[in-house]
Design an enzyme around this catalytic site. Structure first.
Site: not given
Ligand code: AMP
Length: 368
Positions: A7, A64, A153, A214, A354
């Site tokens: 990642n 990823r 996601h 955010r 993940e």
């Protein structure tokens, strides 16, 4: 199968080496290229990974990649065409895709004989019907500039929805699950029979739920107003809504643990932020119940979802008429199932993974 999952962020590389579902090694290299960092660039970072783990017999590398645009609906073997396509998508994910591209370039260079697979955060949401992905703006502008909801996601939502169906003993192909990924970034997803049919993030990961830094959903006029009336340049508005909004903007603190601590002490800003965070989740649960028609389960996951009984309780409070309730003791213990016995909707806490999901998708691509 022995699979290395990478990642690659702009200044970090997270890695995990799998043998099947077992983790052989994992680690994080941070502050790449910074003065006090461990390594100068992504190539040096990957060299560091390669010298610290045993990659003999490696079957594949899984990368990823945040943005696959409308081009990728599943994990895909890396070749020159894929790299060129991901490069074309850089304007859609200017912070994230270049980092993934460096990771891919370096891994192809250092491990030229090992197949590389790209796994996209957006891919799972490619099953959302057009009425769920189209923005009601001038269609020619949307077409020309690739403006639509993509959702993110996806790896986490796919994994958690499948695990939830397993937990309930339901076939994945018929289960209706609402997944709530509440981490630093946060998003909700409606999963019908293993397919994403709605999700809260949009063209970028800025939309939807309130997040650590955010803003989530706001009226686009906020941006025009900040530009025209407050005189902020567009780059500054983007930075503010991305880095200084959400819990950070409301309380000065982006960590839910501190916000909850202050909320317990009666701090007004923290109380408003907590209430707003949970109310937004409730609004999305209501929407996705309507989209799905009914739900077998609601699953909480990621940092906040897995560890905050307070957020879980407040987000689903007052929904008993919809068959949604939480058992206080089960919730306090963060049991896998936190709804009372016999509830119409099973409420669950399902830890996400993940990297494991990426490794699984890589293995599936290799066995095609
Ligand atoms: P993630 O992105 O999944 O690593 O989640 C990070 C978020 O989880 C941060 O906002 C943390 O504050 C939050 N978090 C971690 N532990 C807890 C906890 N015990 N209670 C509430 N939030 C937590």
């Amino acid at each position: 199968m022995k699979i290395l999952v990478l990642n690659s962020g702009s200044s970090s590389v997270k890695y995990r080496l799998f043998d099947g579902t077992a983790t052989l090694a994992k680690g994080l290299i941070e502050r790449i290229g910074e003065q006090d960092g461990e390594v100068a660039d992504h190539e040096a970072a990957l060299q560091r990974v390669m010298s610290s783990v045993d990659l003999a017999g490696l079957d594949a590398v899984g990368h990823r990649v945040v943005h696959g645009g409308a081009e990728f609906a599943e994990a895909t073997l890396v070749d020159d065409v894929l790299v060129a396509t991901v490069e074309r998508l850089v304007p859609l994910a200017p912070l994230h895709n270049p980092a993934a591209l460096s990771g891919i370039a370096v891994a192809r260079k250092l491990l030229p004989d090992v197949p590389q697979v790209a796994v996209f955060d957006t891919a799972f949401h490619q099953t959302i019907p057009p009425e769920g992905t189209t923005y009601a703006i001038d269609a020619s502008l949307a077409d020309r500039w690739q403006i639509r909801r993509y959702g993110f996601h996806g790896t986490s939502h796919a994994y958690v929805a499948r695990k939830t169906a397993e937990l309930l003993g339901l076939p994945s192909a018929t289960a209706k699950v609402i997944t709530l990924h509440l981490g630093n970034g946060a998003s909700a997803c409606a999963v019908d029979g293993g397919r994403s049919v709605a999700t809260s993030m949009g063209m970028s990961p800025l939309a939807g739920l309130v997040m650590g830094t955010r803003c989530g959903d706001i009226d686009p006029t906020v941006i025009f107003h900040l530009h025209r009336v407050a005189g902020l340049p567009v780059e500054e508005i983007e930075r503010s809504l991305t880095r200084s909004a959400g819990m950070q903007g409301l309380t000065g603190d982006n960590d839910m643990r501190s916000v909850e601590h202050r909320w317990e002490q009666g701090d007004p800003a923290a109380t408003l932020a907590f209430d707003l965070y949970c109310r937004r989740i409730k609004e999305y649960v209501g929407m996705y119940l309507a989209v799905l028609g009914r739900a077998d389960a609601i699953a909480f996951t990621a940092g906040v979802g897995e560890k905050s009984p307070e957020v879980r309780a407040a987000s689903l409070a007052g929904l008993t008429a919809l068959g949604i309730a939480i058992d206080e003791d089960r919730n306090a213990r963060s049991d896998r199932i936190i709804s009372p016995e016999g509830a119409a909707v099973t409420v669950c806490v399902v830890p996400t993974d993940e990297e494991l999901e990426i490794a699984g998708q890589v293995a599936a691509v290799l066995s095609r």
